[in-house]
Write an enzyme that holds these catalytic residues in place. Structure first.
Site, PDB file in Angstrom:
ATOM      1  N   LYS A 264      50.781  32.888  54.014  1.00  0.00           N
ATOM      2  CA  LYS A 264      49.865  31.917  53.426  1.00  0.00           C
ATOM      3  C   LYS A 264      48.407  32.255  53.740  1.00  0.00           C
ATOM      4  O   LYS A 264      47.513  32.021  52.914  1.00  0.00           O
ATOM      5  CB  LYS A 264      50.220  30.515  53.897  1.00  0.00           C
ATOM      6  CG  LYS A 264      51.560  30.002  53.376  1.00  0.00           C
ATOM      7  CD  LYS A 264      51.593  29.944  51.857  1.00  0.00           C
ATOM      8  CE  LYS A 264      52.836  29.283  51.326  1.00  0.00           C
ATOM      9  NZ  LYS A 264      52.861  29.204  49.842  1.00  0.00           N
TER      10      LYS A 264
ATOM     11  N   TYR B 271      55.564  32.746  57.811  1.00  0.00           N
ATOM     12  CA  TYR B 271      55.012  31.861  56.773  1.00  0.00           C
ATOM     13  C   TYR B 271      53.497  31.768  56.888  1.00  0.00           C
ATOM     14  O   TYR B 271      52.769  31.845  55.888  1.00  0.00           O
ATOM     15  CB  TYR B 271      55.653  30.484  56.916  1.00  0.00           C
ATOM     16  CG  TYR B 271      55.307  29.497  55.838  1.00  0.00           C
ATOM     17  CD1 TYR B 271      55.913  29.570  54.582  1.00  0.00           C
ATOM     18  CD2 TYR B 271      54.408  28.464  56.066  1.00  0.00           C
ATOM     19  CE1 TYR B 271      55.616  28.657  53.586  1.00  0.00           C
ATOM     20  CE2 TYR B 271      54.107  27.537  55.082  1.00  0.00           C
ATOM     21  CZ  TYR B 271      54.715  27.642  53.847  1.00  0.00           C
ATOM     22  OH  TYR B 271      54.420  26.732  52.858  1.00  0.00           O
TER      23      TYR B 271
ATOM     24  N   ASN C 229      52.952  29.421  42.931  1.00  0.00           N
ATOM     25  CA  ASN C 229      53.476  28.341  43.760  1.00  0.00           C
ATOM     26  C   ASN C 229      54.775  28.706  44.466  1.00  0.00           C
ATOM     27  O   ASN C 229      55.161  28.038  45.427  1.00  0.00           O
ATOM     28  CB  ASN C 229      53.689  27.099  42.883  1.00  0.00           C
ATOM     29  CG  ASN C 229      54.440  26.010  43.595  1.00  0.00           C
ATOM     30  OD1 ASN C 229      53.906  25.364  44.490  1.00  0.00           O
ATOM     31  ND2 ASN C 229      55.689  25.801  43.216  1.00  0.00           N
TER      32      ASN C 229
ATOM     33  N   SER D 138      48.695  26.983  52.141  1.00  0.00           N
ATOM     34  CA  SER D 138      49.181  25.924  53.021  1.00  0.00           C
ATOM     35  C   SER D 138      48.231  25.738  54.185  1.00  0.00           C
ATOM     36  O   SER D 138      47.548  26.674  54.614  1.00  0.00           O
ATOM     37  CB  SER D 138      50.573  26.284  53.556  1.00  0.00           C
ATOM     38  OG  SER D 138      50.980  25.407  54.581  1.00  0.00           O
TER      39      SER D 138
ATOM     40  N   GLY E 191      57.919  29.086  40.681  1.00  0.00           N
ATOM     41  CA  GLY E 191      58.563  28.028  41.458  1.00  0.00           C
ATOM     42  C   GLY E 191      58.324  26.674  40.841  1.00  0.00           C
ATOM     43  O   GLY E 191      58.086  25.688  41.538  1.00  0.00           O
TER      44      GLY E 191
END
Length: 246
Positions: A159, A155, A90, A142, A12
């Site tokens: 993470k 998400y 990433n 994150s 990314g």
């Protein structure tokens, strides 16, 4: 030029945090592979800019959620540069929904891109990292993986999974002089944050002790520190969040 002749893959790496990381590593002498999935124009622009400034970079397309494509990414890196020393995981996406609206596709897509990709890159890269004298694996997690977030069960799970993955792999690879760490950004000024409505962004900012969002360069500095000076740091979470989560 502390990273001279080191070779890094940044997944990314075409935009936002990934782009900032790629530039920070290149400016310290690393040869950088800019991995992208669909952002071909942006990835090539990053390579052109780095090349114009005298750095070595290569753009390689691969959907790192797919194991065979990730394996091909690593093989292309070795073919072009002859070695591999640094992996920065990433690549990431969001599909934010409240849980009652979260589809099976929303779940699997986020888990595969954000978490399964980390397995894929590490699995494919490990034989080459073991040949390096001081390799690094850095996973970009994150604050949402630590504290949770409304409408972000997929998400947050991905993470948080990166953090657990990091701790376990760090224990396994310490004897091989490979460090494995996680950088956990807070809310960072990127394209992802720009999609959040202004009133919501103001509410978020009010909860951050530093009263501002972070920058991609501030995340890149943490990654660079781990690459240059983090020989005795492994299995850790480096929080860059303005005090939002402590």
């Amino acid at each position: 030029m502390d990273l001279v002749n080191r070779v890094a893959i940044v997944t990314g790496g075409a935009k936002g945090i990934g782009k900032a990381i790629a530039f920070s590593l290149a400016k310290k002498g690393a040869k950088v592979v800019i991995n992208y999935n669909s952002s071909e124009q942006s990835a090539k622009a990053v390579v052109d800019e780095l090349t114009l400034e005298g750095y070595e970079a290569l753009a390689v397309q691969a959907n790192v959620a797919e194991f065979e494509q990730t394996k091909a990414l690593v093989e292309r890196t070795i073919e072009h540069f002859g070695r591999l020393d640094i992996i920065v995981n990433n690549a990431g996406i969001t599909r934010d929904r409240t849980f009652k609206k979260l589809s099976e596709d929303d779940w699997h897509e986020v888990i595969n891109v954000n978490l399964s990709s980390v397995y894929n890159t590490c699995n494919a890269a490990l034989p080459h990292l073991l040949e390096s004298d001081n390799a690094r694996i850095i996973n970009i997690s994150s604050v949402i993986g630590q504290a949770g977030g409304f409408g972000q069960t997929n998400y947050s799970a991905a993470k948080a999974g990166m953090i657990g993955f990091t701790k376990s792999l760090a224990i396994e690879l310490a004897k091989s002089n490979i460090t494995v760490n996680t950088v956990c950004p807070g809310f960072i000024e990127t394209d992802m944050l720009s999609e959040v409505p202004e009133n919501v962004k103001e509410q978020i900012k009010a909860k951050i002790p530093k009263r501002r969002f972070g920058t991609a360069d501030e995340i890149a500095k943490a990654v660079l520190y781990l690459c240059q000076d983090g020989e005795y740091i492994t299995g850790q979470q480096i929080n860059v969040n303005g005090g939002l989560y402590v």
